[in-house]
Design an enzyme around this catalytic site. Structure first.
Site, short mmCIF file in Angstrom:
data_model
loop_
_atom_site.label_atom_id
_atom_site.label_comp_id
_atom_site.label_asym_id
_atom_site.label_seq_id
_atom_site.Cartn_x
_atom_site.Cartn_y
_atom_site.Cartn_z
N CYS A 252 41.49 10.94 11.34
CA CYS A 252 40.29 10.98 12.17
C CYS A 252 39.78 9.57 12.41
O CYS A 252 39.43 8.86 11.45
CB CYS A 252 39.21 11.82 11.48
SG CYS A 252 37.64 11.85 12.38
N LYS B 179 0.86 -1.19 0.00
CA LYS B 179 0.00 0.00 0.00
C LYS B 179 0.89 1.24 0.00
O LYS B 179 1.36 1.69 1.05
CB LYS B 179 -0.94 0.00 1.21
CG LYS B 179 -1.99 1.10 1.18
CD LYS B 179 -2.95 0.94 2.35
CE LYS B 179 -4.05 2.00 2.28
NZ LYS B 179 -3.51 3.37 2.40
#
Length: 676
Positions: free
Chosen positions: A439, A123
């Site tokens: 990092c 749906k």
């Protein structure tokens, strides 16, 4: 033939070719040319039509965008056949009650013990529309409205490439019912573009689709990424269907996008299992659904069941649990992406949403965070977008009345993972950490991406395992993975001797991953799975790619000038070249194997596989065809050379026979391969 006759013939040829490519792209997700080639064909057609306006037809692709004038208002349309609503079932018990009510009604009609076959359809959470075709041409498109009267939105629906402008082999009259929607990835990209341009963003894909379709100016609709799923037919002349599933197959064969996951199920037990399965997997979809529509397949039973009020007795919607709740925003934290982008996320008071407890939710980007005016301590509306990724939609309505709200959250001045001062490039949506190499957050994201299934596919290395390796210091880059020994891994928490050996073996197997997936695994911006494969097929080796100019990279299918410049710049980076050299020294594949596209006994030939072959899997058959220089697509057209049919071939075989395409079985394919 006159010069005008030559131009008219060429224009007709271009219209047909562009329509075929649009169907492959939007309906079958199987393009055979890149955007640049499509644009060249489109440009040629547009030039012909501008030179001779009499060549313009209503169904020309040029009339989808820029060829339609704004309307002054939306005219009312009375549907020839009402677009009915659906009753709801929210549990297995309610669905079984619906089936029993149908049995009781049919018994009163004199039909005892009916045998039900059901069609189960996702749906779609979009906007219902009606498309009216007369003699093959799209005459009118309308919204559902109140089911009896809708609004004429033909001008906007013509801009949606997934909707055929003209049908071949069409009946005199055909009404197609469907749902206009916006894919989640397209919706997110649209909102990011709007935020970057300083425009308001949409709350959800359904609102975006519905608002777009009701615009007066079709040029605005043409700029937004709308698509459609067809789910049935209304009024017809010259064609009829004994089963709803037959109608869907017929629509699919004529170029309408019909969801591939629609299934036919026997009996209510199978329907219940199907609905529960959809409820579990709705989060993996790229479009939003709020339930499953269940329909009786037999058209005669539909007629005998009829309608009660505004609902057909023969259909029902299994509705999923609600997916929005209100809770409190405790704080805003920031994650570092694999390209250094800082992504805000919300830490929430735990709240149940759609069957799970939500504690964290995405906030997309800092512009979206500012636009929504979210503050720590606010009560906020939480939505499970796609039923998996929770997001904060907005503050609760009463929040605006408060005078004690805190400050607007800002991106951190220093990276939360490495402490490097953050930057925001001009025109960028995200603040970034520029410390790509050092990092730890970026290294975790890049390593996690490198070993993922679509990339190097290292079985046994998930998010937690990657973090464990990085925290223990046994790897500092993805190249270090290939230096690991079973003895070293076995010393880490969570690993024993057997699991350590298995991981080393999985890392070793990844050296056989094709070159295109290696390019994807490197974590280059703009290089996804398909782009990596296309670059590998064009350049054949990393040496050729590293020596390529931006203009040469831009000649790769699907890559434009801006994307090519970004890829080139990253490949010139010293750290990236060092990583490539380190991986290459450890045996990772940086050359494309097999003949280049077009070489081999099947060069230039297009195949479609359908059904189950006796010996070869679909992947094995595809690999052998490609190795022999052929290509495999998912849809049958006049350009298909062979359909390879196994057991239960489905509608593709019927279409091949209708188009006169050669059909072979597995033995026939092996004969064509000639031992390849």
């Amino acid at each position: 033939m006159s010069r005008r006759g030559d131009r008219a013939a060429r224009a007709a040829e271009l219209r047909a070719e562009l329509q075929d490519h649009a169907e492959r792209y939007y309906v079958h997700d199987d393009p055979v040319i890149g955007d640049d080639e499509y644009d060249a064909l489109y440009g040629e057609l547009k030039a012909l039509e501008e030179a001779d306006p009499s060549l313009v037809t209503a169904d020309s692709p040029t009339q989808r965008v820029g060829g339609l004038a704004p309307v002054s208002r939306l005219e009312k349309v009375t549907h020839a056949q009402p677009m009915l609503s659906l009753a709801n079932a929210r549990s297995e018990e309610e669905l079984r009650d619906w089936v029993q009510r149908m049995r009781n009604h049919l018994a009163r009609e004199g039909i005892e013990d009916p045998v039900f076959r059901f069609v189960c359809e996702p749906k779609i959470d979009g906007l219902a529309i009606s498309l009216l075709y007369r003699d093959g041409g799209l005459e009118r498109g309308a919204t559902r409205g109140d089911g009896t009267v809708g609004e004429d939105v033909t001008h906007n629906l013509r801009t949606i490439a997934a909707i055929p402008a003209r049908l071949e082999d069409a009946p005199p009259l055909l009404e197609v019912r469907g749902e206009v929607y916006m894919a989640l990835t397209d919706f997110q990209a649209l909102n990011e573009r709007r935020a970057e341009a300083g425009e308001s963003t949409f709350m959800n894909p359904r609102n975006a689709a519905a608002g777009t379709i009701r615009q007066l100016d079709p040029n605005l609709a043409a700029q937004r990424p709308l698509s459609m799923w067809a789910y049935g037919v209304g009024v017809t002349e010259g064609v009829s269907f004994a089963r709803h599933s037959d109608a869907l197959a017929w629509l699919r064969e004529r170029g309408f996008p019909v969801n591939e996951d629609i299934v036919v199920r026997d009996g209510e037990d199978e329907v219940v299992a199907q609905c529960l399965g959809w409820q579990e997997r709705r989060g993996s979809l790229d479009f939003e659904i709020d339930g499953v529509v269940v329909k009786v397949d037999d058209a005669e039973l539909q007629r005998r069941l009829g309608v009660v009020g505004r609902d057909p007795r023969w259909a029902i919607a299994w509705k999923f649990p609600p997916t929005t709740k209100v809770t409190r925003l405790l704080r805003v934290d920031w994650n570092v992406g694999k390209f250094g982008d800082l992504h805000p996320f919300a830490v929430l008071e735990p709240v149940p949403v759609g069957g799970v407890t939500v504690k964290l939710a995405t906030l997309h980007n800092e512009e979206d965070l500012a636009r929504k005016d979210l503050r720590v301590g606010d009560e906020v509306i939480v939505l499970r977008a796609g039923d998996v990724i929770p997001q904060v939609v907005s503050p609760a309505p009463h929040v605006a009345e408060r005078t004690d709200r805190g400050p607007l959250p800002r991106p951190p001045e220093r990276c939360p993972d490495c402490g490097t001062r953050t930057v925001k490039p001009e025109g960028a949506v995200f603040t970034k950490c520029p410390n790509r190499k050092g990092c730890p957050g970026q290294q975790w994201q890049l390593t996690k991406h490198f070993v993922s299934r679509g990339a190097m596919d290292v079985e046994g290395l998930g998010e937690l395992q990657v973090q464990r390796l990085l925290d223990a210091g046994v790897i500092s880059s993805v190249a270090d993975l290939y230096d690991l020994t079973a003895e070293r891994i076995a010393q880490l928490e969570g690993y024993g001797e057997v699991s350590a050996r298995n991981l080393v073996a999985a890392i070793e197997r990844s050296k056989e991953v094709p070159f295109g997936r290696v390019l994807f695994a490197l974590g280059l911006e703009e290089v996804g799975f398909v782009t990596g494969r296309n670059l590998a097929q064009r350049f054949r080796s990393i040496d050729a790619l590293l020596e390529a100019t931006p203009d040469q990279i831009a000649q790769t299918p699907g890559i434009g000038e801006k994307m090519a410049a970004t890829i080139y710049e990253q490949l010139q980076d010293d750290d990236m070249r060092a990583l490539i050299a380190a991986l290459r020294a450890r045996g990772v594949r940086f050359e494309e194997e097999g003949p280049p596209p077009g070489d081999g006994p099947l060069s230039g030939r297009t195949f479609v596989l359908t059904g189950t072959l006796p010996e070869l899997t679909r992947e094995e058959a595809t690999a052998r065809i490609v190795a022999a220089g052929g290509r495999v697509t998912s849809s049958v057209s006049k350009k298909t050379d062979y359909v390879v049919a196994g057991d239960s071939p489905g509608s593709k075989l019927a279409k091949a026979e209708r188009l006169g395409v050669d059909v072979v079985d597995e033995n026939g394919l092996l004969a064509l391969l000639g031992g390849v």
